[in-house]
Structures are given as structure tokens and as C-alpha cells.
Design an enzyme around this catalytic site. Structure first.
Site, PDB file in Angstrom:
ATOM      1  N   TYR A 161      44.196   9.255 -91.695  1.00 28.01           N
ATOM      2  CA  TYR A 161      45.399   9.518 -92.489  1.00 28.01           C
ATOM      3  C   TYR A 161      45.332   8.806 -93.830  1.00 28.01           C
ATOM      4  O   TYR A 161      44.458   7.972 -94.065  1.00 28.01           O
ATOM      5  CB  TYR A 161      46.648   9.104 -91.704  1.00 28.01           C
ATOM      6  CG  TYR A 161      46.871   7.605 -91.643  1.00 28.01           C
ATOM      7  CD1 TYR A 161      46.070   6.798 -90.854  1.00 28.01           C
ATOM      8  CD2 TYR A 161      47.874   6.997 -92.409  1.00 28.01           C
ATOM      9  CE1 TYR A 161      46.266   5.419 -90.810  1.00 28.01           C
ATOM     10  CE2 TYR A 161      48.078   5.629 -92.371  1.00 28.01           C
ATOM     11  CZ  TYR A 161      47.268   4.844 -91.563  1.00 28.01           C
ATOM     12  OH  TYR A 161      47.459   3.484 -91.538  1.00 28.01           O
ATOM     13  N   ARG A 183      39.026   8.642-100.073  1.00 28.16           N
ATOM     14  CA  ARG A 183      38.967   7.812 -98.866  1.00 28.16           C
ATOM     15  C   ARG A 183      39.306   8.638 -97.628  1.00 28.16           C
ATOM     16  O   ARG A 183      38.724   8.422 -96.558  1.00 28.16           O
ATOM     17  CB  ARG A 183      39.901   6.602 -98.993  1.00 28.16           C
ATOM     18  CG  ARG A 183      39.729   5.605 -97.841  1.00 28.16           C
ATOM     19  CD  ARG A 183      40.512   4.336 -98.060  1.00 28.16           C
ATOM     20  NE  ARG A 183      41.957   4.572 -98.074  1.00 28.16           N
ATOM     21  CZ  ARG A 183      42.862   3.634 -98.334  1.00 28.16           C
ATOM     22  NH1 ARG A 183      42.487   2.397 -98.604  1.00 28.16           N
ATOM     23  NH2 ARG A 183      44.152   3.918 -98.331  1.00 28.16           N
ATOM     24  N   ARG A 223      42.411  18.358 -72.834  1.00 25.75           N
ATOM     25  CA  ARG A 223      42.051  16.945 -72.932  1.00 25.75           C
ATOM     26  C   ARG A 223      40.691  16.640 -72.308  1.00 25.75           C
ATOM     27  O   ARG A 223      40.485  16.817 -71.109  1.00 25.75           O
ATOM     28  CB  ARG A 223      43.122  16.092 -72.258  1.00 25.75           C
ATOM     29  CG  ARG A 223      42.921  14.602 -72.488  1.00 25.75           C
ATOM     30  CD  ARG A 223      44.008  13.773 -71.820  1.00 25.75           C
ATOM     31  NE  ARG A 223      43.822  12.349 -72.120  1.00 25.75           N
ATOM     32  CZ  ARG A 223      42.932  11.583 -71.503  1.00 25.75           C
ATOM     33  NH1 ARG A 223      42.153  12.080 -70.556  1.00 25.75           N
ATOM     34  NH2 ARG A 223      42.807  10.307 -71.840  1.00 25.75           N
ATOM     35  N   HIS A 238      37.365  13.684 -73.521  1.00 26.27           N
ATOM     36  CA  HIS A 238      37.035  12.711 -74.562  1.00 26.27           C
ATOM     37  C   HIS A 238      36.051  13.263 -75.596  1.00 26.27           C
ATOM     38  O   HIS A 238      36.217  13.050 -76.790  1.00 26.27           O
ATOM     39  CB  HIS A 238      36.450  11.438 -73.942  1.00 26.27           C
ATOM     40  CG  HIS A 238      37.466  10.577 -73.268  1.00 26.27           C
ATOM     41  ND1 HIS A 238      38.218  11.013 -72.194  1.00 26.27           N
ATOM     42  CD2 HIS A 238      37.863   9.305 -73.505  1.00 26.27           C
ATOM     43  CE1 HIS A 238      39.023  10.045 -71.809  1.00 26.27           C
ATOM     44  NE2 HIS A 238      38.830   8.997 -72.584  1.00 26.27           N
ATOM     45  N   LYS A 289      40.296   4.580 -92.001  1.00 22.22           N
ATOM     46  CA  LYS A 289      41.767   4.622 -91.921  1.00 22.22           C
ATOM     47  C   LYS A 289      42.154   5.532 -90.759  1.00 22.22           C
ATOM     48  O   LYS A 289      42.585   6.672 -90.923  1.00 22.22           O
ATOM     49  CB  LYS A 289      42.386   5.075 -93.256  1.00 22.22           C
ATOM     50  CG  LYS A 289      43.842   4.627 -93.414  1.00 22.22           C
ATOM     51  CD  LYS A 289      44.275   4.650 -94.853  1.00 22.22           C
ATOM     52  CE  LYS A 289      45.788   4.488 -95.040  1.00 22.22           C
ATOM     53  NZ  LYS A 289      46.349   3.248 -94.533  1.00 22.22           N
ATOM     54  N   GLU A 299      42.433  -9.339 -93.032  1.00 20.42           N
ATOM     55  CA  GLU A 299      43.402  -8.558 -93.812  1.00 20.42           C
ATOM     56  C   GLU A 299      44.741  -8.631 -93.114  1.00 20.42           C
ATOM     57  O   GLU A 299      44.847  -9.251 -92.052  1.00 20.42           O
ATOM     58  CB  GLU A 299      42.930  -7.101 -93.968  1.00 20.42           C
ATOM     59  CG  GLU A 299      42.824  -6.346 -92.652  1.00 20.42           C
ATOM     60  CD  GLU A 299      42.387  -4.890 -92.812  1.00 20.42           C
ATOM     61  OE1 GLU A 299      42.618  -4.296 -93.875  1.00 20.42           O
ATOM     62  OE2 GLU A 299      41.831  -4.347 -91.838  1.00 20.42           O
ATOM     63  N   LEU A 340      39.986  -2.575 -94.237  1.00 22.08           N
ATOM     64  CA  LEU A 340      40.143  -1.351 -95.003  1.00 22.08           C
ATOM     65  C   LEU A 340      40.043  -1.719 -96.484  1.00 22.08           C
ATOM     66  O   LEU A 340      40.709  -2.652 -96.932  1.00 22.08           O
ATOM     67  CB  LEU A 340      41.506  -0.705 -94.717  1.00 22.08           C
ATOM     68  CG  LEU A 340      41.701   0.642 -95.408  1.00 22.08           C
ATOM     69  CD1 LEU A 340      40.891   1.730 -94.715  1.00 22.08           C
ATOM     70  CD2 LEU A 340      43.168   1.035 -95.468  1.00 22.08           C
TER      71      LEU A 340
HETATM   72  O1  PSZ Z   1      54.253   1.819 -95.909  1.00 21.70           O
HETATM   73  C1  PSZ Z   1      53.526   0.821 -95.791  1.00 21.70           C
HETATM   74  O2  PSZ Z   1      53.950  -0.297 -95.497  1.00 21.70           O
HETATM   75  C2  PSZ Z   1      52.050   0.983 -95.968  1.00 21.70           C
HETATM   76  S1  PSZ Z   1      51.416   2.232 -96.862  1.00 21.70           S
HETATM   77  C3  PSZ Z   1      49.824   1.748 -96.593  1.00 21.70           C
HETATM   78  C4  PSZ Z   1      49.801   0.649 -95.823  1.00 21.70           C
HETATM   79  C5  PSZ Z   1      51.064   0.201 -95.473  1.00 21.70           C
HETATM   80  N1  PSZ Z   1      48.694  -0.011 -95.416  1.00 21.70           N
HETATM   81  C6  PSZ Z   1      47.357   0.297 -95.791  1.00 21.70           C
HETATM   82  C7  PSZ Z   1      46.416  -0.776 -95.352  1.00 21.70           C
HETATM   83  C8  PSZ Z   1      46.143  -0.993 -93.978  1.00 21.70           C
HETATM   84  O3  PSZ Z   1      46.772  -0.257 -93.056  1.00 21.70           O
HETATM   85  C9  PSZ Z   1      45.223  -1.989 -93.597  1.00 21.70           C
HETATM   86  C10 PSZ Z   1      44.926  -2.258 -92.166  1.00 21.70           C
HETATM   87  N2  PSZ Z   1      44.583  -2.699 -94.549  1.00 21.70           N
HETATM   88  C11 PSZ Z   1      44.832  -2.519 -95.858  1.00 21.70           C
HETATM   89  C12 PSZ Z   1      45.770  -1.583 -96.295  1.00 21.70           C
HETATM   90  C13 PSZ Z   1      46.024  -1.421 -97.773  1.00 21.70           C
HETATM   91  O4  PSZ Z   1      45.507  -0.195 -98.230  1.00 21.70           O
HETATM   92  P1  PSZ Z   1      46.119   0.566 -99.500  1.00 21.70           P
HETATM   93  O5  PSZ Z   1      46.197  -0.442-100.589  1.00 21.70           O
HETATM   94  O6  PSZ Z   1      45.134   1.632 -99.772  1.00 21.70           O
HETATM   95  O7  PSZ Z   1      47.458   1.062 -99.088  1.00 21.70           O
END
Ligand code: PSZ
Length: 295
Positions: free
Chosen positions: A31, A50, A98, A100, A145, A177, A201
Site C-alpha cells: 500500500y 515505491r 484460500r 498460501h 510497505k 524506526e 521503510l
Molecule cells: O497516517 C499516518 O499516520 C501515516 S501515513 C504513513 C505513515 C503513517 N507511515 C509510513 C511509515 C511506516 O509505516 C514505517 C513503518 N516507517 C516509516 C514510515 C514513513 O514513511 P513515509 O515518510 O513515506 O510516510
């Protein structure tokens, strides 16, 4: 709300997903969240690149081009008359009984999207946030992601239950992170953040911030640091699409710096606001920097 699903724009009543969608049963998908400022998609190419990379890494054969994805994102912004908010895009491996292993090549990926109103959390930018360190129990491909967010969900909940706004993942003693953000520390004028590898990420906001730091002649070191080191940083902040640059004022209940958003953090916030495609809300952080008043 108007949704997109596999080529169609659908309203709330028309929109549906299958109980056999592999995103639903396995979290088998990827996503993106793309911010919209003043009706304009921000860093949309980076997000869509990405998305295609994430899909490729988990071997989802997505036939959309960046241009097609950009067009459908714009349609969602327009159909929902969005000014400030974000577009959510999701790709799953498709609908199949379903099992895997991957379904046959006749099964098409399912692409859905929507646009939602979401104001900038200005108060948190100003006041800062509390962060709690948690054990990073996630898999080893955090660069993807993925829809599989159980580790992130449990971490965020743990932070919330300790009256913190964000969790800080620590693996092997090393700060990785946030649960939905990238983490940065500043020590003696140098900006530190984890290198972009399989443990994090590579956030789009992270990339913007690193560029802004270079533009501002703030030395940048993409090198992992420990939780111990984080606790004695002069400044700390986390970044994401929606949380932009959020100052951290406490980590594990311990004050960072003076317990208020730090000077370089505010400089970066100000520079971030200035490059946005909107004429508003630059004010506060910038004023505080130029006034030299830390409160
Ligand atoms: O709505 C929100 O609070 C959001 S929108 C995107 C995120 C949160 N997070 C992205 C994300 C992540 O899920 C992890 C595990 N690491 C880093 C990030 C930051 O990524 P960007 O800057 O591309 O959103």
C-alpha cells in the site's frame, strides 16, 4: 466517499471487497499513503515508484504504470473534492480460494484507492510528542510497505497505553524506526538516522528531510545508533507522510534536550512547510526560530 477499484469509481454502496481477497486473509499486498496539500498530490512519483517496488519485491504482477496510478490518484482527489488529506492506495495479490501459495496467473491483482480529508496535526508539530521504545519483533523485510502490520499495530497500541504518541522499534539494541514513521536524532549539530536497508521503510518524508538538512548545511550521518545513544541526543524527531516532522520531547519518560522541540528540528519543520505546495501554516515554527524563543 468515492472509491477506486480495478478501473471503476464507486460510491460507498457500490464499493465492496471479497472475503477471499488475499489482502484480507493473508495481508498479501502492499500500500501507499500519499499526502494532498491544497488539492495537490505531494511527492506522488516517489510514492508510486515505491508502490511498484513493493509490489515487485513480493512478486505481485502489477500492470499499472506510474502515469496511470497518478491519474487515478488525481481522479480520487477531484471526485472527493479533497483539499487537505491523503490518498490511500492498496494492491493485493487478488481473489482466490484460500491457499498460501500464489494463485494461478489468471488471478488479477486487486487495486483499490480512496481519498480522505485529514488536516495537518499542527498542535503536535508545535508541542512535540512522547515516544516509547518497544522490541522490534517484525520480519526482516521492513523495506517493503506491506499490509502485514501486526508488529506495527501492537507497538503503536503499547505506546498509546503508556500515553505516548509513537513507538520506537529497537532491534539488537539499535534504534530502527517508529511504528509508522522514521526516527532521527541530532547530537552536537549532526543529524543521525538509520541507513535505508531491510530493517526500515525508506520513508519519502525521510528522503525529503535528508535533502532539506543538506540544503541547510546540517551534517547528515545515515548510521544506526543505539537506544542508549538516542536517550542522550540533543534533539529527536520522527517523520511520516501525515506526521511530517514531529518533535519528540520525551523518550521512555526521559526528557530529550530541554523537553521542548529543538532548534534544528524547528528549522527543518520550517523548511519543510516552506516547500509544500500550499501558502499556509508556515508561520509558527518559523516565527519561533526567528524570535529565538524556545517556548
Ligand atoms: O497516517 C499516518 O499516520 C501515516 S501515513 C504513513 C505513515 C503513517 N507511515 C509510513 C511509515 C511506516 O509505516 C514505517 C513503518 N516507517 C516509516 C514510515 C514513513 O514513511 P513515509 O515518510 O513515506 O510516510
Amino acid at each position: 466517499m468515492i472509491y477506486f477499484k480495478n478501473g471503476e469509481y464507486l460510491d460507498e454502496q457500490q464499493m465492496n471487497v471479497s472475503v477471499n481477497d488475499r489482502g484480507y486473509v493473508f495481508g498479501d499486498g502492499v500500500y501507499e499513503v500519499i499526502k494532498v496539500y491544497d488539492g495537490a498530490l505531494y511527492t506522488v512519483e516517489e510514492h508510486l515508484e515505491r508502490l511498484l517496488e513493493s509490489a515487485e519485491k513480493i512478486r505481485i504482477p502489477l500492470s499499472y504504470t506510474i502515469e496511470q496510478l497518478k491519474d487515478l490518484s488525481k481522479q480520487l482527489v477531484e471526485a472527493n473534492q479533497l483539499t487537505i488529506g491523503h490518498v490511500y492506495l492498496q494492491v493485493t495479490r487478488g481473489v482466490a480460494p484460500r491457499a498460501h501459495q500464489f494463485p494461478g496467473s489468471d488471478v488479477e491483482p486487486v487495486v483499490i484507492g480512496y481519498a480522505v480529508n485529514n488536516p495537518r496535526p499542527i498542535e503536535q508539530f508545535e508541542m512535540g510528542a512522547a515516544m516509547k521504545s518497544v522490541d522490534d519483533m517484525r520480519w526482516l523485510r521492513c523495506d517493503i510497505k506491506s499490509l502485514n502490520l501486526l508488529g506495527n499495530v501492537l507497538a503503536k497500541q503499547e505506546a498509546f497505553e503508556s500515553d505516548c504518541q509513537e513507538a520506537l522499534f529497537v532491534r539488537d539494541g539499535v534504534v530502527r524506526e517508529g511504528s509508522s514513521s522514521n526516527a532521527f536524532g541530532i547530537k552536537e549539530g549532526v543529524l543521525y538516522t538509520h541507513p535505508a536497508n531491510n530493517f526500515i521503510l525508506n520513508g519519502i518524508t525521510r528522503r525529503v528531510v535528508l535533502q532539506l538538512a543538506r540544503d541547510l548545511d546540517i551534517p547528515v550521518v545515515e548510521q544506526a545508533f543505539t537506544l542508549e545513544e538516542a536517550l542522550v541526543m540533543d534533539e529527536f524527531f520522527f517523520t511520516s507522510t501525515n506526521s511530517e516532522i514531529t518533535p519528540v520531547i520525551t523518550l521512555d519518560g526521559k526528557q530529550i534536550g530541554n523537553g521542548v522541540p529543538g532548534l534544528l528540528t524547528r528549522k527543518l519543520q520550517s523548511a519543510f512547510s516552506r516547500q509544500l505546495p500550499m501558502p499556509i501554516a508556515v508561520g509558527h515554527a518559523e516565527e519561533r526560530v526567528s524570535n529565538g524563543s524556545a517556548s
